[in-house]
Write an enzyme that holds these catalytic residues in place. Sequence first.
Site, mmCIF file in Angstrom:
data_model
loop_
_atom_site.group_PDB
_atom_site.id
_atom_site.type_symbol
_atom_site.label_atom_id
_atom_site.label_comp_id
_atom_site.label_asym_id
_atom_site.label_seq_id
_atom_site.Cartn_x
_atom_site.Cartn_y
_atom_site.Cartn_z
ATOM 1 C CG PHE A 37 155.490 4.374 72.189
ATOM 2 C CD1 PHE A 37 154.515 5.405 72.510
ATOM 3 C CD2 PHE A 37 156.249 3.884 73.231
ATOM 4 C CE1 PHE A 37 154.192 5.765 73.897
ATOM 5 C CE2 PHE A 37 156.118 4.495 74.571
ATOM 6 C CZ PHE A 37 155.123 5.388 75.022
ATOM 7 C CG ASP A 43 154.162 -1.630 69.708
ATOM 8 O OD1 ASP A 43 153.149 -2.033 70.158
ATOM 9 O OD2 ASP A 43 154.952 -1.112 70.275
ATOM 10 C CE1 TYR A 94 150.577 0.420 78.689
ATOM 11 C CE2 TYR A 94 151.553 -1.216 79.947
ATOM 12 C CZ TYR A 94 151.611 -0.154 79.101
ATOM 13 O OH TYR A 94 152.779 0.006 78.369
ATOM 14 C CE LYS A 95 149.294 1.503 75.242
ATOM 15 N NZ LYS A 95 149.655 2.743 75.745
ATOM 16 N NE ARG A 148 147.359 9.743 73.815
ATOM 17 C CZ ARG A 148 148.092 8.582 74.110
ATOM 18 N NH1 ARG A 148 148.586 7.704 72.971
ATOM 19 N NH2 ARG A 148 148.164 8.098 75.407
#
Length: 397
Positions: free
Chosen positions: A113, A184, A209-210, A356
């Site tokens: 990322f 990560d 938050y995912k 996605r």
Amino acid sequence: MTDFSRTRALFQLPDGVIYLDGNSLGALPVAVKARVADMIGAEWGKELIRGWNSAGWMTMPRRIGDRVGKLIGAPPGTVVMGDTLSIKLYQALAAALVLNPGRRVILTDNGNFPSDLYMAQGLIRTLGDGLELRVLDPDAVADAIDCSVAVLMLTEVDYRTGRLHDMAALTREAHTQGALTVWDLAHSAGALPVDVTSANVDFAVGCTYKYLNGGPGAPAFIHVAPRHADVALPALSGWMGHAAPFAFDLDYRAGAGIERMRVGTPPIIALAALDAALDVWDGVSLQDVRAASIALSELFISEVERRCPSLVLASPRSPAARGSQVSFRHAEGYAIMRAMIDRGVIGDFRAPDTLRFGFTPLYLGEEDVRRAVEIMDDVVGNRRWDRPEYRRKELVT
Ligand SMILES: Cc1ncc(COP(=O)(O)O)c(C=O)c1O
């Protein structure tokens, strides 16, 4: 066996929406609303500052860290919550570099990322010292781990394609060469079984938050292997990580173990939301989640390829090589996604051409997947995306 009809009922989703973006922002667990209202009304409203003791606010980052730890195979007392993932990545990377003096290379890949790369670049600017960020293709990483590498810094699941690294094997190779690892787990925690202990990782970080459904901007987590916890030195040495924050010493002394990775005042309202969101995992097996996620994503790929052949699979074809998301490429991907969102199928878009779709069995079933592809077929087959308003770029894609 996990009862996914039970977990589905624990979430609030708007009527007419098929939500394929839980890999970016998880859906709302119903219980969060009452928990946050209670925290605000009964704790903040009535306890005021006493809440730090009486409502256990001060120990929330550790208590909730233990709950997240269970989902990533981390023993109690080795995970703490707070800040954002970028900050926790910085904490982990800086501490890992100090633990491996004399080596100058941070090895990573171009599927990482960008914020992780930016944080590493900023840290290098601060430290100078001849440090180098070496960015390779994901497939080239394993062979590039050598005795110059101080830290192997990778994201287990690629945010664009869903490609899954072999965390245990790469960590083993890193250790063989004397390097430390920072993983990560943003797209792994809650998406698939993760075991930082058996993989023997040194540091792991992630967001909530995912797939953990903690809400927009929910606090991040950091795990430090017990063998490093009392020696790793945080670069961001804030008062909450001090051995005695309320002694107000003028000099920093690192707190015990994982406590030292805390920085400043924890976000209590956000932690309360996350605490309630984590309740949905009671009685859920991550092995079942993985099996269901693979079934949904395999169905999605075969349906998209059958009905929308102009979309090209960007994810690994083997489900064992993917996380819990599937990506397709199309030159008009942005407009297609906007048109799908307008019709209730919410995924997202990553430049330059990637659509996605995340698969979250806790609140997504086979019927949702079939219906989503029907809508995609209509959007692509009938060029419903071909309108100026669908080409206009929004601030967040
Ligand atoms: C893999 C990964 N790492 C880091 C980040 C940055 O996280 P934050 O914005 O919480 O700092 C994200 C954000 O989506 C991410 O997906």
